[in-house]
Design an enzyme around this catalytic site. Structure first.
Site, PDB file in Angstrom:
ATOM      1  N   SER A 242       8.562   3.316  16.231  1.00 39.42           N
ATOM      2  CA  SER A 242       7.916   4.625  16.289  1.00 39.42           C
ATOM      3  C   SER A 242       6.446   4.462  15.915  1.00 39.42           C
ATOM      4  O   SER A 242       5.759   3.610  16.478  1.00 39.42           O
ATOM      5  CB  SER A 242       8.666   5.584  15.352  1.00 39.42           C
ATOM      6  OG  SER A 242       8.114   6.860  15.401  1.00 39.42           O
ATOM      7  N   ASP A 467      14.621   8.704  24.913  1.00 40.70           N
ATOM      8  CA  ASP A 467      13.550   9.086  23.969  1.00 40.70           C
ATOM      9  C   ASP A 467      12.568  10.031  24.662  1.00 40.70           C
ATOM     10  O   ASP A 467      11.931   9.655  25.648  1.00 40.70           O
ATOM     11  CB  ASP A 467      12.835   7.800  23.513  1.00 40.70           C
ATOM     12  CG  ASP A 467      11.781   8.038  22.432  1.00 40.70           C
ATOM     13  OD1 ASP A 467      11.374   9.191  22.223  1.00 40.70           O
ATOM     14  OD2 ASP A 467      11.366   7.046  21.797  1.00 40.70           O
ATOM     15  N   HIS A 504      14.697   9.085  20.311  1.00 37.88           N
ATOM     16  CA  HIS A 504      13.702   8.342  19.536  1.00 37.88           C
ATOM     17  C   HIS A 504      14.318   7.706  18.284  1.00 37.88           C
ATOM     18  O   HIS A 504      13.898   6.640  17.851  1.00 37.88           O
ATOM     19  CB  HIS A 504      12.567   9.303  19.161  1.00 37.88           C
ATOM     20  CG  HIS A 504      11.435   8.618  18.487  1.00 37.88           C
ATOM     21  ND1 HIS A 504      10.697   7.633  19.102  1.00 37.88           N
ATOM     22  CD2 HIS A 504      10.905   8.752  17.230  1.00 37.88           C
ATOM     23  CE1 HIS A 504       9.763   7.194  18.265  1.00 37.88           C
ATOM     24  NE2 HIS A 504       9.872   7.853  17.135  1.00 37.88           N
TER      25      HIS A 504
HETATM   26  N1  LIG Z   1      13.249  10.182  12.193  1.00 33.52           N
HETATM   27  C1  LIG Z   1      12.032   9.458  12.043  1.00 33.52           C
HETATM   28  C2  LIG Z   1      11.300   9.531  13.328  1.00 33.52           C
HETATM   29  C3  LIG Z   1       9.843   9.181  13.298  1.00 33.52           C
HETATM   30  O1  LIG Z   1       9.708   7.818  13.113  1.00 33.52           O
HETATM   31  C4  LIG Z   1      11.262   9.976  10.843  1.00 33.52           C
HETATM   32  O2  LIG Z   1      11.788  10.809  10.169  1.00 33.52           O
HETATM   33  O3  LIG Z   1      10.199   9.527  10.506  1.00 33.52           O
END
Ligand SMILES: N[C@@H](CCO)C(=O)O
Ligand SMILES: CC(=O)SCCNC(=O)CCNC(=O)[C@H](O)C(C)(C)COP(=O)(O)OP(=O)(O)OC[C@H]1O[C@@H](n2cnc3c(N)ncnc32)[C@H](O)[C@@H]1OP(=O)(O)O
Length: 523
Positions: A242, A467, A504
Site C-alpha cells: 500500500s 483492489d 486492497h
Molecule cells: N487497512 C490498511 C489499508 C491501508 O494500507 C490500513 O488500515 O492502513
C-alpha cells in the site's frame, strides 16, 4: 446466526444513549411530547424510554405526527462518546496515541522537507526482529500502510500481535532466521514518530496544522537517518505494501546504492486521480467535524474530531475491500431482520463499516491522517516532479541553517487565473483501443525517466485485481515502466479474483499468496 459482538453493541445503542442523555431531560416537555411520539403500544412511556425521545436535540416541538419518531442510536452513541471525552478532557490532557513499547531514534539534526518545511529535530519510532549480521548486509526495511505503527510483529517488550504477525518470524516470508527486519512508524504518524500531535520545540505546543506538508520521500529520508544510526549502509531489501509499496520504490529512487532489492505490494509509482478522490472525501468529511473545523485542527487541548474520524474510516474501509467479497460475506442480510428498518446502521455491511469506524476513531490522530494521506496523493516518481522538487530543495536549503520557515508562505491555495481546460475529451477516452494506459503515453515516458535509477534493482511487484484503491493497472504500470527503463529483473504477479476478493487489504490477509511470493523472491 452467530451475531458478532459489535452488532450487539450497535443494537444495544438505544438504552446506552438513554443513560448518557439523562442530564438533558426536559422534564417539562416530556409528557406532552411523549404522548405525541409514543412508539410503545402502551400509552405511558417508561422514564428511560421517554428520556431517549424527549432529549433528541433536533426534534422540534411539532404538531402530532402520523407516525412515531424514529430512534437514532448511532447518533446517541456519538453524543455519548463526546460526553465521555468531555469528562476526560476536563481531568487532564488527551492520552497520546500509542501501539505499545518501541525504540525511538531521535535525530538532533533538522530535516528539510520537500515542500520547504523544516523540522528542527524529529523522532522515529521503530521495532526490529531477528539479528543484524556481522557485515550488516541482512537488513530488511518494512514500510507500513497509512495507519500502521512500527508494531508489525510481537516483541518481548510488547507481546500484542503486530499488524503483519504471521508474515514475520522464523521461516516466515520475512524470515527472522535470515533477516534483520526493521519497521518504523512514518514521519507524520502518531505512534511515536514526530507528527502533528508532537510538540513543536519552538512553541512547546503541538504542531497541529502548523506541521509542514510532507511527502513519501521525506518519510524515507527520515528512515535513512535511522539506518545511518544503525550503521546499515545498504538494505538487503526495501519491502512495503500500500503506502509502503510507494515508499519501497521511493527508497530505491532516492538512493539505489542503499537498496539491494525492492518489494512493492499493492502500491503505485504515482497516485491515480481516483485514489486521490477517495482520500479527498475522507479528508473533507474529517475536516467538517466541528471539533476539527472550529479549531482548524488545533484540537489537542479540547475534543478530538472523533465523529469525522469515524466517518473517514468508514469511507476508507469501503476502498480497502471489494464488493464481491461483501456479497459473499454479508449479502443483503440485515443485522436483525426482526426489527423494522432503521436509518442508523441496519444491514450487516452497515454495521461492519460502523464498527470499523468506531474502533478506529480514537486510535489514530486526525491530523496524521490528513498529512499522511495528502503525502500519498502527492506521490509521483515521474522525472518532471523529481526535477522540480530537487530545485525547490536547493532553493530552500538555507532554511536548514536558520531552521526558519516564513509563516504560511506556501500554504494558501490560489486558483489559476486561466480556467481549467479539459485535457482530453471523453470521446477520445471512449474511442481508445486500450483505455487503461494508452492515453498516458507521454506521462509514462516521464515515469520511465523518473524510475531509471531502479534499472538494476531486482524488484517484485504484486497487484490484486479486486483492489479499487490501488488498481491492478497501477502495479502493471510499475512493472512495465521498470522494464522500459531497462530493468531485466522485474517479477510481476497479479492475483485474480479467483485468488483474492479482499481488495486492497489482501496484503494483510493472504499469507500464502502475498507472503508466498515475497518469500520466493527474497530467497
Ligand atoms: N487497512 C490498511 C489499508 C491501508 O494500507 C490500513 O488500515 O492502513
Ligand atoms: C500495512 C498496514 O499498515 S495496515 C495496518 C493494519 N491495519 C489494521 O490493523 C487496521 C485495523 N484492522 C482492520 O482494518 C481489519 O481488522 C483487518 C483488515 C486487519 C481485517 O479485517 P476483517 O477481515 O474484516 O477482520 P474481522 O473479520 O476480524 O472483522 C473485523 C471486525 O469487524 C467485526 N465485524 C465483522 N462483521 C461485522 C458486522 N457485520 N457488523 C459489525 N461488526 C462486524 C468483527 O467482529 C471484528 O471486530 P473486532 O475487530 O472488534 O474483533
Amino acid at each position: 446466526m452467530n451475531i458478532p459482538k459489535p452488532i450487539i453493541n450497535i443494537l444495544r445503542g438505544l438504552p446506552r444513549a438513554a443513560r448518557s442523555s439523562k442530564p438533558r431531560i426536559r422534564t417539562d416537555a416530556l409528557q406532552p411530547w411523549a404522548a405525541r411520539h409514543s412508539v410503545h403500544s402502551n400509552s405511558r412511556l417508561s422514564a428511560q424510554a421517554a428520556a431517549v425521545y424527549a432529549t433528541e436535540p433536533s426534534i422540534p416541538d411539532v404538531p402530532q405526527s402520523s407516525n412515531p419518531q424514529l430512534a437514532f442510536p448511532c447518533l446517541d452513541n456519538v453524543e455519548e462518546r463526546t460526553q465521555k471525552l468531555s469528562r476526560r478532557s476536563m481531568s487532564g490532557p488527551e492520552p497520546s496515541y500509542t501501539s505499545g513499547k518501541h525504540n525511538t531514534f531521535r535525530s538532533h539534526e533538522p530535516i528539510l522537507l520537500d515542500w520547504g518545511g523544516v523540522l528542527p529535530r524529529f523522532d522515529i519510532a521503530y521495532e526490529t526482529w531477528g539479528a543484524l549480521n556481522a557485515d550488516k548486509s541482512n537488513a530488511v526495511l518494512l514500510h507500513t500502510g497509512l495507519s500502521a505503527s512500527s508494531h508489525a510483529h510481537s516483541t518481548p517488550d510488547n507481546p500484542k500481535p503486530g499488524w503483519w504477525e504471521k508474515f514475520i518470524g522464523p521461516g516466515a516470508p520475512l524470515d527472522t532466521n535470515k533477516y534483520f527486519v526493521i519497521c518504523t512508524n512514518v514521519l507524520g504518524g502518531c505512534y511515536g514518530s514526530t507528527g502533528p500531535a508532537s510538540l513543536d520545540p519552538t512553541s512547546q505546543q503541538p504542531y497541529a496544522t502548523s506541521f509542514p506538508i510532507l511527502t513519501m520521500h521525506d518519510m524515507v529520508r527520515a528512515q535513512f537517518r535511522l539506518l545511518d544510526y544503525l550503521s546499515v549502509n545498504k538494505l538487503y531489501a526495501s519491502v512495503g505494501c500500500s503506502m509502503g509499496g510507494m515508499q519501497s520504490l521511493a527508497a530505491g529512487v532516492i538512493d539505489s546504492s542503499r537498496v539491494g532489492r525492492i518489494v512493492s505490494v499493492s502500491g503505485c509509482a504515482r497516485s491515480h486521480p481516483y485514489s486521490i478522490a477517495m482520500r479527498h472525501t475522507q479528508r473533507q468529511v474529517l475536516m467538517s467535524d466541528p471539533n476539527w473545523a472550529n479549531t482548524r485542527g488545533n484540537y489537542y487541548n479540547s475534543l478530538p474530531p472523533h465523529q469525522g474520524m469515524k466517518l473517514a474510516r468508514e469511507i476508507a474501509t469501503v476502498t480497502y475491500r471489494s464488493g464481491p467479497e461483501w456479497e459473499k460475506r454479508f449479502g443483503r442480510q440485515r443485522a436483525d431482520p426482526n426489527r423494522p428498518p432503521a436509518l442508523c446502521p441496519d444491514f450487516l455491511i452497515e454495521t461492519y463499516l460502523d464498527h470499523a469506524g468506531e474502533k478506529w476513531c480514537l486510535e489514530y490522530d486526525a491530523n496524521s491522517l490528513l498529512y499522511v494521506s495528502k503525502a500519498m496523493d502527492l506521490f509521483d516518481l515521474g522525472a518532471q516532479l523529481q526535477t522540480a522538487t530537487t530545485e525547490r530543495r536547493r532553493q530552500n536549503a538555507d532554511k536548514l541553517q536558520t531552521s526558519q520557515t516564513a509563516p504560511h508562505e506556501s500554504c494558501s491555495l490560489v486558483l489559476p487565473e486561466k480556467p481549467y481546460e479539459e485535457q482530453d475529451s471523453s470521446e477520445n477516452i471512449m474511442a481508445s483501443d486500450q483505455p487503461s494506459l494508452a492515453h498516458l503515453d507521454s506521462a509514462s515516458e516521464d515515469l520511465v525517466q523518473g524510475m531509471a535509477a531502479l534499472r538494476d534493482t531486482p524488484t517484485l511487484v504484486v497487484g490484486v485485481a479486486s483492489d479499487i484503491l490501488f488498481p491492478a493497472f497501477q502495479q502493471r504500470e510499475i512493472a512495465e515502466t521498470l522494464r522500459k527503463a531497462g530493468n531485466r529483473v522485474v517479477t510481476h504477479v497479479e492475483f485474480g479474483e479467483d485468488r483474492s476478493l479482499f481488495g486492497h487489504d489482501t496484503f494483510l490477509l493472504d499469507l500464502d499468496g502475498v507472503g508466498g511470493e515475497i518469500k520466493k523472491f527474497l530467497g
